[in-house]
Design a protein around this motif. Structure first.
Motif, PDB file in Angstrom:
ATOM      1  N   ALA A   2       0.830  -1.197   0.000  1.00 39.97           N
ATOM      2  CA  ALA A   2       0.000   0.000   0.000  1.00 39.97           C
ATOM      3  C   ALA A   2       0.866   1.248   0.000  1.00 39.97           C
ATOM      4  N   SER A   3       1.949   1.241   0.823  1.00 41.64           N
ATOM      5  CA  SER A   3       2.838   2.391   0.886  1.00 41.64           C
ATOM      6  C   SER A   3       3.502   2.627  -0.456  1.00 41.64           C
ATOM      7  N   GLN A   4       3.998   1.538  -1.071  1.00 38.73           N
ATOM      8  CA  GLN A   4       4.656   1.672  -2.366  1.00 38.73           C
ATOM      9  C   GLN A   4       3.683   2.210  -3.405  1.00 38.73           C
ATOM     10  N   ARG A   5       2.434   1.731  -3.360  1.00 38.36           N
ATOM     11  CA  ARG A   5       1.436   2.156  -4.332  1.00 38.36           C
ATOM     12  C   ARG A   5       1.194   3.651  -4.221  1.00 38.36           C
ATOM     13  N   LEU A   6       0.996   4.147  -3.003  1.00 33.93           N
ATOM     14  CA  LEU A   6       0.724   5.554  -2.819  1.00 33.93           C
ATOM     15  C   LEU A   6       1.929   6.403  -3.195  1.00 33.93           C
ATOM     16  N   GLU A   7       3.127   5.972  -2.850  1.00 36.27           N
ATOM     17  CA  GLU A   7       4.324   6.722  -3.221  1.00 36.27           C
ATOM     18  C   GLU A   7       4.461   6.792  -4.741  1.00 36.27           C
ATOM     19  N   GLY A   8       4.165   5.692  -5.414  1.00 38.78           N
ATOM     20  CA  GLY A   8       4.235   5.682  -6.877  1.00 38.78           C
ATOM     21  C   GLY A   8       3.239   6.641  -7.499  1.00 38.78           C
ATOM     22  N   LEU A   9       2.053   6.733  -6.919  1.00 39.79           N
ATOM     23  CA  LEU A   9       1.050   7.659  -7.433  1.00 39.79           C
ATOM     24  C   LEU A   9       1.461   9.104  -7.188  1.00 39.79           C
ATOM     25  N   ASP A  10       2.096   9.364  -6.056  1.00 39.69           N
ATOM     26  CA  ASP A  10       2.604  10.710  -5.791  1.00 39.69           C
ATOM     27  C   ASP A  10       3.697  11.084  -6.785  1.00 39.69           C
ATOM     28  N   LEU A  11       4.529  10.133  -7.134  1.00 39.93           N
ATOM     29  CA  LEU A  11       5.561  10.371  -8.147  1.00 39.93           C
ATOM     30  C   LEU A  11       4.923  10.706  -9.492  1.00 39.93           C
ATOM     31  N   ALA A  12       3.874   9.974  -9.845  1.00 38.73           N
ATOM     32  CA  ALA A  12       3.167  10.247 -11.105  1.00 38.73           C
ATOM     33  C   ALA A  12       2.541  11.636 -11.084  1.00 38.73           C
ATOM     34  N   SER A 265       9.207   3.131  -8.080  1.00 36.69           N
ATOM     35  CA  SER A 265       9.157   3.880  -6.828  1.00 36.69           C
ATOM     36  C   SER A 265      10.030   3.257  -5.745  1.00 36.69           C
ATOM     37  N   ASP A 266      10.066   1.944  -5.682  1.00 40.77           N
ATOM     38  CA  ASP A 266      10.861   1.272  -4.648  1.00 40.77           C
ATOM     39  C   ASP A 266      12.353   1.533  -4.858  1.00 40.77           C
ATOM     40  N   VAL A 267      12.786   1.492  -6.116  1.00 43.58           N
ATOM     41  CA  VAL A 267      14.200   1.751  -6.427  1.00 43.58           C
ATOM     42  C   VAL A 267      14.564   3.189  -6.084  1.00 43.58           C
ATOM     43  N   LEU A 274      13.046   9.440  -4.009  1.00 44.01           N
ATOM     44  CA  LEU A 274      11.587   9.411  -4.027  1.00 44.01           C
ATOM     45  C   LEU A 274      10.969  10.414  -3.058  1.00 44.01           C
ATOM     46  N   GLY A 275      11.487  10.439  -1.826  1.00 46.68           N
ATOM     47  CA  GLY A 275      10.894  11.304  -0.816  1.00 46.68           C
ATOM     48  C   GLY A 275      10.944  12.777  -1.170  1.00 46.68           C
ATOM     49  N   VAL A 276      11.957  13.181  -1.922  1.00 46.92           N
ATOM     50  CA  VAL A 276      12.103  14.583  -2.296  1.00 46.92           C
ATOM     51  C   VAL A 276      11.015  14.995  -3.279  1.00 46.92           C
TER      52      VAL A 276
END
Length: 349
Positions: A2-12, A265-267, A274-276
């Motif tokens: 779930a965390s990875q999914r949300l982070e990936g969407l934020d990146l998008a 996103s994980d990489v 990613l966090g930036v």
């Protein structure tokens, strides 16, 4: 997952924001002529960065509906739609191409589909695009527009506002609501699974390529048959007018971008990048307003609104995005949400 999914969407969301800034700065800076890689990139981004944003909004609505009861989710969405309508109309006073007031109505109609199955979502998407084609041939798409300076003469009249909103504005509800419904469709998938992410990338690239090739051959066919010349609009993947091939191409880009962001996103997280950028991805409402008030305001002070080169537009866009990224990251160290996001949360839940 779930965390990875949300982070990936934020990146998008972050990448879509950068794309929108490039497109809007290009328009505001009066870039009309140019060739080369930068112009090609800017042209490809037109209508597609914004479409990716709307697809992501649909995913957000769908995920929210899965987490909470329908009545509660619908009420929050309607409140946020009202908030976006007010903010968007205020923004439209200074920026004609505002998208926020369109979002208000995407959300309004999107609520009706929160419980819809994927089958009904597909039916609705097809019906919306078919309706737009009928409207283009039955109504005057040029009504209200001055294409020389991209102004809309009667936007602030009841008839002009409704026409612009639903038919011939920058991001009309018909057919742009399709992108939100595509996002709601995607929200039902297991987005945190690698197989789904690869499918999104493959399907997205295939859809984009199919739309562009179809547009090319359809345009050639229509040139060979003069009797069908009035159907030429059907062969475009340009965002104006947003014909079905454009919706198909825009959806393809959105799927590919979302799939890639979820996949990497994980990489990016492991190497500390990613966090930036996702801090900015979570504050895109604030940054959208800022790119108009601060970004375009600065360009106006510098005398750069009009007759600029594509290189200047790209430099200004990327400079603003870099500063916005730094600001958003520093803000996120102190506050959970961006200023406008926090205000919306307080007002609308």
């Amino acid at each position: 997952m779930a965390s990875q999914r949300l982070e990936g969407l934020d990146l998008a969301r972050y990448l879509a924001f950068v794309g929108m800034v490039i497109v809007n700065f290009k328009i505001a800076m009066g870039v009309e002529d140019g060739t080369g890689v930068l112009m090609t990139i800017a042209t490809l981004l037109e209508g597609r960065a914004a479409a990716t944003f709307v697809v992501l909004a649909g995913i957000g609505l769908g995920l929210a509906a899965q987490r909470s009861a329908y009545d509660q989710t619908a009420l929050v969405i309607l409140k946020r739609a009202a908030f976006l309508l007010v903010i968007g109309l205020l923004n439209a006073v200074i920026f004609d191409a505002d998208i926020l007031h369109y979002y208000a109505f995407y959300f309004l109609f999107g609520v009706l589909f929160l419980r819809a199955s994927n089958g009904w979502l597909i039916v609705a998407i097809v019906a919306i695009n078919a309706a737009f084609v009928v409207m283009v041939f039955a109504l005057d798409y040029d009504a209200g527009w001055n294409w020389d300076d991209y102004t809309y003469s009667d936007f602030w009249t009841p008839a002009g506002f409704v026409r612009n909103l639903f038919f011939n504005g920058w991001h009309p509800v018909i057919p742009w609501l399709s992108f939100l419904l595509i996002g709601q469709f995607l929200s039902k998938l297991q987005l945190g699974i690698r197989r789904t992410q690869i499918w999104l990338i493959s399907a997205g690239i295939s859809a984009f390529a199919l739309a562009e090739v179809s547009a090319l051959y359809l345009a050639r066919f229509l040139r060979w048959v003069p009797e069908l010349s009035e159907l030429a609009d059907l062969s475009t993947t340009a965002p104006i007018p947003p014909m079905p091939l454009y919706i198909f191409a825009g959806a393809g880009v959105a799927l590919a971008v979302i799939g890639i962001c979820l996949l990497v996103s994980d990489v990016l997280d492991r190497i500390g990048i990613l966090g930036v950028v996702t801090a900015a991805g979570r504050q895109t409402l604030t940054l959208y307003i800022a790119h108009i008030l601060v970004g375009m305001g600065t360009l106006e002070v510098l005398g750069m609104l009009g007759e600029q080169s594509i290189g200047s537009a790209f430099f200004a866009s990327l400079a603003f995005c870099a500063l916005a990224t730094v600001y958003a990251f520093l803000w996120s160290l102190i506050f959970k949400r961006g200023p406008i996001e926090a205000l919306m949360r307080k007002v609308a839940g």
